[in-house]
Design an enzyme around this catalytic site. Structure first.
Site, PDB file in Angstrom:
ATOM      1  N   ASP A  63       0.839  -1.161   0.090  1.00 28.26           N
ATOM      2  CA  ASP A  63      -0.122  -0.197  -0.180  1.00 28.26           C
ATOM      3  C   ASP A  63       0.794   1.191   0.094  1.00 28.26           C
ATOM      4  O   ASP A  63       1.458   1.274   0.868  1.00 28.26           O
ATOM      5  CB  ASP A  63      -0.925   0.120   1.369  1.00 28.26           C
ATOM      6  CG  ASP A  63      -1.640   1.303   1.414  1.00 28.26           C
ATOM      7  OD1 ASP A  63      -2.652   1.376   2.021  1.00 28.26           O
ATOM      8  OD2 ASP A  63      -1.526   2.336   0.541  1.00 28.26           O
ATOM      9  N   TYR A 150      -9.454  15.303  -5.843  1.00 35.77           N
ATOM     10  CA  TYR A 150      -8.767  14.690  -6.951  1.00 35.77           C
ATOM     11  C   TYR A 150      -7.731  15.730  -7.765  1.00 35.77           C
ATOM     12  O   TYR A 150      -6.680  15.150  -8.056  1.00 35.77           O
ATOM     13  CB  TYR A 150      -9.615  13.642  -7.924  1.00 35.77           C
ATOM     14  CG  TYR A 150      -8.875  12.968  -8.876  1.00 35.77           C
ATOM     15  CD1 TYR A 150      -8.597  13.457 -10.111  1.00 35.77           C
ATOM     16  CD2 TYR A 150      -8.444  11.777  -8.786  1.00 35.77           C
ATOM     17  CE1 TYR A 150      -8.274  12.732 -11.337  1.00 35.77           C
ATOM     18  CE2 TYR A 150      -7.701  10.879  -9.722  1.00 35.77           C
ATOM     19  CZ  TYR A 150      -7.728  11.575 -11.043  1.00 35.77           C
ATOM     20  OH  TYR A 150      -7.013  10.842 -12.150  1.00 35.77           O
ATOM     21  N   ALA A 152      -6.768  18.388  -6.828  1.00 36.08           N
ATOM     22  CA  ALA A 152      -5.965  19.258  -5.853  1.00 36.08           C
ATOM     23  C   ALA A 152      -4.562  18.313  -5.959  1.00 36.08           C
ATOM     24  O   ALA A 152      -3.454  18.476  -6.049  1.00 36.08           O
ATOM     25  CB  ALA A 152      -6.399  19.237  -4.466  1.00 36.08           C
ATOM     26  N   VAL A 185      -9.494   7.474 -19.723  1.00 35.48           N
ATOM     27  CA  VAL A 185      -9.223   6.178 -20.082  1.00 35.48           C
ATOM     28  C   VAL A 185     -10.039   5.314 -19.463  1.00 35.48           C
ATOM     29  O   VAL A 185     -10.487   5.607 -18.017  1.00 35.48           O
ATOM     30  CB  VAL A 185      -7.854   5.688 -19.695  1.00 35.48           C
ATOM     31  CG1 VAL A 185      -7.394   4.513 -20.217  1.00 35.48           C
ATOM     32  CG2 VAL A 185      -6.709   7.000 -20.181  1.00 35.48           C
ATOM     33  N   THR A 187     -11.049   2.823 -17.349  1.00 33.84           N
ATOM     34  CA  THR A 187     -10.510   1.779 -16.357  1.00 33.84           C
ATOM     35  C   THR A 187     -11.328   1.841 -15.083  1.00 33.84           C
ATOM     36  O   THR A 187     -12.544   2.253 -15.059  1.00 33.84           O
ATOM     37  CB  THR A 187      -9.208   2.302 -15.964  1.00 33.84           C
ATOM     38  OG1 THR A 187      -9.357   3.524 -15.275  1.00 33.84           O
ATOM     39  CG2 THR A 187      -8.218   2.431 -17.026  1.00 33.84           C
TER      40      THR A 187
HETATM   41  N1  LIG Z   1      -8.497   6.362 -15.907  1.00 32.39           N
HETATM   42  C1  LIG Z   1      -8.510   7.643 -16.172  1.00 32.39           C
HETATM   43  O1  LIG Z   1      -9.327   8.213 -16.890  1.00 32.39           O
HETATM   44  C2  LIG Z   1      -7.198   8.396 -15.833  1.00 32.39           C
HETATM   45  C3  LIG Z   1      -6.405   7.910 -14.518  1.00 32.39           C
HETATM   46  N2  LIG Z   1      -5.389   8.623 -14.202  1.00 32.39           N
HETATM   47  C4  LIG Z   1      -4.345   8.214 -13.204  1.00 32.39           C
HETATM   48  O2  LIG Z   1      -3.643   7.060 -13.477  1.00 32.39           O
HETATM   49  C5  LIG Z   1      -3.672   6.208 -12.537  1.00 32.39           C
HETATM   50  C6  LIG Z   1      -4.116   4.759 -12.638  1.00 32.39           C
HETATM   51  O3  LIG Z   1      -5.166   4.936 -12.601  1.00 32.39           O
HETATM   52  P1  LIG Z   1      -6.430   3.804 -13.691  1.00 32.39           P
HETATM   53  O4  LIG Z   1      -5.438   2.873 -14.280  1.00 32.39           O
HETATM   54  O5  LIG Z   1      -7.205   4.740 -14.332  1.00 32.39           O
HETATM   55  O6  LIG Z   1      -7.099   3.131 -12.369  1.00 32.39           O
HETATM   56  P2  LIG Z   1      -7.216   1.828 -11.846  1.00 32.39           P
HETATM   57  O7  LIG Z   1      -8.192   1.852 -10.739  1.00 32.39           O
HETATM   58  O8  LIG Z   1      -7.630   0.750 -13.128  1.00 32.39           O
HETATM   59  O9  LIG Z   1      -5.775   1.144 -11.311  1.00 32.39           O
HETATM   60  C7  LIG Z   1      -5.252   1.625 -10.109  1.00 32.39           C
HETATM   61  C8  LIG Z   1      -4.502   0.776  -9.319  1.00 32.39           C
HETATM   62  O10 LIG Z   1      -3.861   1.305  -8.375  1.00 32.39           O
HETATM   63  C9  LIG Z   1      -4.083   0.304  -7.513  1.00 32.39           C
HETATM   64  N3  LIG Z   1      -3.989   0.908  -5.830  1.00 32.39           N
HETATM   65  C10 LIG Z   1      -5.026   1.934  -5.656  1.00 32.39           C
HETATM   66  N4  LIG Z   1      -4.642   2.226  -4.282  1.00 32.39           N
HETATM   67  C11 LIG Z   1      -3.338   1.462  -3.995  1.00 32.39           C
HETATM   68  C12 LIG Z   1      -2.530   1.660  -2.799  1.00 32.39           C
HETATM   69  N5  LIG Z   1      -2.983   2.459  -2.006  1.00 32.39           N
HETATM   70  N6  LIG Z   1      -1.208   1.042  -3.152  1.00 32.39           N
HETATM   71  C13 LIG Z   1      -0.902   0.524  -4.136  1.00 32.39           C
HETATM   72  N7  LIG Z   1      -1.882   0.318  -5.143  1.00 32.39           N
HETATM   73  C14 LIG Z   1      -2.882   1.015  -5.168  1.00 32.39           C
HETATM   74  C15 LIG Z   1      -5.626  -0.417  -7.601  1.00 32.39           C
HETATM   75  O11 LIG Z   1      -5.642  -1.569  -6.866  1.00 32.39           O
HETATM   76  C16 LIG Z   1      -5.259  -0.466  -9.117  1.00 32.39           C
HETATM   77  O12 LIG Z   1      -4.958  -1.879  -9.340  1.00 32.39           O
HETATM   78  C17 LIG Z   1      -4.225   6.939 -11.410  1.00 32.39           C
HETATM   79  O13 LIG Z   1      -3.014   7.729 -10.534  1.00 32.39           O
HETATM   80  C18 LIG Z   1      -5.165   7.713 -11.740  1.00 32.39           C
HETATM   81  O14 LIG Z   1      -5.435   9.010 -11.110  1.00 32.39           O
HETATM   82  C19 LIG Z   1      -5.073   9.698 -15.016  1.00 32.39           C
HETATM   83  C20 LIG Z   1      -5.787  10.394 -15.903  1.00 32.39           C
HETATM   84  C21 LIG Z   1      -7.003   9.738 -16.233  1.00 32.39           C
HETATM   85  C1  LIG Z   2     -12.358  12.067 -10.912  1.00 34.18           C
HETATM   86  C2  LIG Z   2     -11.308  11.163 -11.703  1.00 34.18           C
HETATM   87  C3  LIG Z   2     -11.845  11.117 -13.089  1.00 34.18           C
HETATM   88  C4  LIG Z   2     -10.982  10.492 -14.276  1.00 34.18           C
HETATM   89  C5  LIG Z   2      -9.639  10.298 -14.112  1.00 34.18           C
HETATM   90  C6  LIG Z   2      -9.101  11.579 -14.635  1.00 34.18           C
HETATM   91  O1  LIG Z   2      -8.034  11.990 -14.292  1.00 34.18           O
HETATM   92  C7  LIG Z   2      -9.538  12.101 -15.787  1.00 34.18           C
HETATM   93  C8  LIG Z   2      -9.084  13.265 -16.228  1.00 34.18           C
HETATM   94  C9  LIG Z   2      -9.666  13.826 -17.595  1.00 34.18           C
HETATM   95  C10 LIG Z   2      -9.900  14.921 -17.842  1.00 34.18           C
HETATM   96  C11 LIG Z   2      -9.742  16.175 -17.246  1.00 34.18           C
HETATM   97  C12 LIG Z   2      -9.998  17.164 -17.826  1.00 34.18           C
HETATM   98  C13 LIG Z   2      -9.757  18.654 -17.464  1.00 34.18           C
HETATM   99  C14 LIG Z   2     -10.347  19.603 -18.174  1.00 34.18           C
HETATM  100  C15 LIG Z   2     -10.521  21.095 -17.861  1.00 34.18           C
HETATM  101  O2  LIG Z   2      -9.955  21.369 -16.845  1.00 34.18           O
HETATM  102  C16 LIG Z   2      -9.572  21.918 -19.025  1.00 34.18           C
HETATM  103  O3  LIG Z   2      -9.611  23.048 -18.464  1.00 34.18           O
HETATM  104  C17 LIG Z   2      -8.254  21.219 -19.405  1.00 34.18           C
HETATM  105  C18 LIG Z   2      -6.934  22.437 -18.978  1.00 34.18           C
HETATM  106  C19 LIG Z   2      -5.689  22.248 -19.571  1.00 34.18           C
HETATM  107  C20 LIG Z   2      -5.451  21.153 -20.610  1.00 34.18           C
HETATM  108  C21 LIG Z   2      -4.748  21.557 -21.555  1.00 34.18           C
HETATM  109  C22 LIG Z   2      -5.399  21.313 -22.841  1.00 34.18           C
HETATM  110  O4  LIG Z   2      -6.500  21.615 -23.034  1.00 34.18           O
HETATM  111  O5  LIG Z   2      -4.657  20.733 -23.841  1.00 34.18           O
END
Ligand SMILES: NC(=O)C1=CN([C@@H]2O[C@H](COP(=O)(O)OP(=O)(O)OC[C@H]3O[C@@H](n4cnc5c(N)ncnc54)[C@H](O)[C@@H]3O)[C@@H](O)[C@H]2O)C=CC1
Ligand SMILES: CC/C=C\CC(=O)/C=C/C=C\C=C\C=C\[C@@H](O)[C@@H](O)C/C=C\CCC(=O)O
Length: 422
Positions: A63, A150, A152, A185, A187
């Site tokens: 963890d 998130y 932050a 993404v 997931t």
């Molecule tokens: N899915 C999305 O849209 C996006 C995800 N991210 C970031 O990508 C990273 C991976 O996320 P995903 O693959 O989407 O999520 P996911 O939920 O598919 O995978 C996350 C993995 O982290 C593990 N995990 C959670 N808490 C943990 C802990 N305390 N210690 C060790 N492992 C732990 C989980 O067991 C899981 O296997 C995260 O940091 C997330 O914030 C960033 C942008 C977009």
């Molecule tokens: C709560 C967790 C949900 C999903 C995981 C995750 O991290 C997904 C994030 C996906 C998109 C976030 C978008 C934010 C968009 C707005 O704040 C825009 O203002 C983006 C600002 C700058 C990006 C630069 C650009 O537009 O190329």
């Protein structure tokens, strides 16, 4: 190739961490997988042993929010593999209700993992250098209103990573530190975030997130892994927050407009309304076709993907640039049009945009450097579309034997940037 390199990926049992693990193994590295989900991690270990051989991966339950567990597992990894060259702090959750847990994993866990890796990797401690990649998010560059905590934590990861990259360079640690900022993404994290026990008091705002999912259509984990590999392999890139996203294309917008107008048409069945609707549709289509034609063919079919590189300049000054990656077709147009400036204007009608390809060229004139093929091509609004081509990187990691010294990142002398948001 990453043969002989040792990588650690936290949160690797599924999602993005699993995709990063696969691409590291496909490129020859050994991978220590770290996750709190033991059952899923062990299952993946069995699959990977069958696919890549039993000497390439090892799963460890831990963890990242526990200092004791993370420290203990780090020592176990060193004992087994001898050294660590690549460290990816990827584990993360989205839980606005249990926000302390979110902070302790997404931010404190990243700081903990980064410092553990840095202490081992930096040359001053006898380390071989290497690269640390922290998974932030597009939400680390712009807010997700339904997820303030998130957001932050991801802003924190971006800021921490960029600041530490300058410190590492100034103190000559020999360690590159970059952030990866994907948009949506598909997931388990996204799926879990639809539930009210995760969104908490902001559940009513989830529709805003859904709207953003239309603006930033889903990307495949494998495409994010390609960008991850770019940060791993290119030894000239330090202090970058690399955004990977799809943007709604003009075609997607066109489809939305037509659907909206047609819906309107269904509402007002009167003949006059139908005629008026038809005229509106025709006018809209003419405007959009004109816009596409005047803006150049790159706009519709293979408008290059856009990466944001906010690069930490030497000694702390930070600036931002919108890096445009030329698609193969756009590169040809550039040659035809004569010069990068023409390509920039041609592709986006915006003067002075900095090309990541230019940046990579600028910093990796290493012997044997090869032109970067198209790195990102545009995809349709629904996230499908043109192939994500493999990237010919200028800088190839060439060390064959385990735990060889990594080159210290050269002092960045970045080209002038277009600063965002001025
Ligand atoms: N899915 C999305 O849209 C996006 C995800 N991210 C970031 O990508 C990273 C991976 O996320 P995903 O693959 O989407 O999520 P996911 O939920 O598919 O995978 C996350 C993995 O982290 C593990 N995990 C959670 N808490 C943990 C802990 N305390 N210690 C060790 N492992 C732990 C989980 O067991 C899981 O296997 C995260 O940091 C997330 O914030 C960033 C942008 C977009
Ligand atoms: C709560 C967790 C949900 C999903 C995981 C995750 O991290 C997904 C994030 C996906 C998109 C976030 C978008 C934010 C968009 C707005 O704040 C825009 O203002 C983006 C600002 C700058 C990006 C630069 C650009 O537009 O190329």
């Amino acid at each position: 190739m990453l043969k002989g390199k040792v990588a650690v990926v936290s949160g690797s049992a599924q999602g993005l961490g699993k995709a990063f693990t696969h691409i590291l193994l496909e490129n020859g590295a050994q991978v220590a997988m770290l996750d709190v989900n033991e059952e899923m991690g062990q299952e993946l270990q069995v699959q990977l042993n069958q696919q890549y051989g039993s000497d390439r991966t090892q799963f460890y339950k831990a963890d990242v929010s526990s200092d004791q567990q993370f420290t203990d597992v780090f020592q176990k990894i060193l004992s087994k593999f001898g050294c660590i060259d690549i460290f990816c702090n990827n584990a993360g959750i989205a839980d606005e209700k249990n926000w302390e847990k979110t902070v302790s994993i997404n931010l404190s866990g990243v700081v903990r993992g980064t410092y553990l890796a840095l202490d081992h990797m930096k040359k001053q401690n006898g380390g071989n250098g290497g690269v640390i990649i922290n998974t932030a998010s597009l939400a680390g560059l712009g807010p997700l209103p339904s997820a303030p905590i998130y957001t932050a934590t991801k802003y924190g990861v971006v800021g921490f990573t960029r600041a530490l990259s300058v410190a590492s360079q100034a103190l000559d640690y020999g360690v590159r530190i970059n952030a990866l900022c994907p948009s949506f993404v598909r997931t388990a994290l996204i799926d879990s975030f639809k539930q009210e026990d995760k969104t908490g008091q902001f559940h009513s705002l989830f529709s805003i997130t859904e709207n953003m999912m239309e603006k930033f259509p889903f990307i495949e984990a494998e495409k994010v892994a390609e960008a991850f590999l770019l940060l791993v392999k290119d030894e000239s890139v330090n202090g970058v927050a690399l955004v990977v996203k799809n943007e709604a294309t003009i075609i997607f917008i066109l489809v939305l407009i037509i659907i909206t107008v047609l819906r309107t048409r269904l509402l007002y069945r009167s003949r006059r309304a139908v005629t008026r609707t038809r005229i509106i549709i025709i006018i809209i289509i003419i405007i959009i076709i004109f816009f596409i034609l005047t803006a150049g063919p790159g706009l519709a079919q293979d408008k290059p993907g856009t990466l944001i590189c906010t690069r930490a300049l030497p000694l702390g000054a930070v600036t931002g640039s919108r890096c445009v990656l030329g698609s193969a077709r756009a590169q040809q147009q550039q040659k035809a049009a004569g010069g990068a400036a023409a390509q920039r204007e041609h592709e986006h009608g915006v003067r002075g945009e900095t090309h990541l390809t230019d940046i990579l060229h600028a910093h990796t004139g290493a012997p044997g450097a090869r032109d970067t093929d198209s790195v990102i091509q545009h995809t349709d609004g629904d996230g499908t579309g043109s192939r994500w081509p493999s990237t010919e990187l200028e800088a190839e990691v060439t060390s064959a034997a385990p735990c060889l010294p990594n080159q210290a990142p050269p002092l960045l002398t970045p080209p002038t940037f277009t600063v965002i948001g001025q």
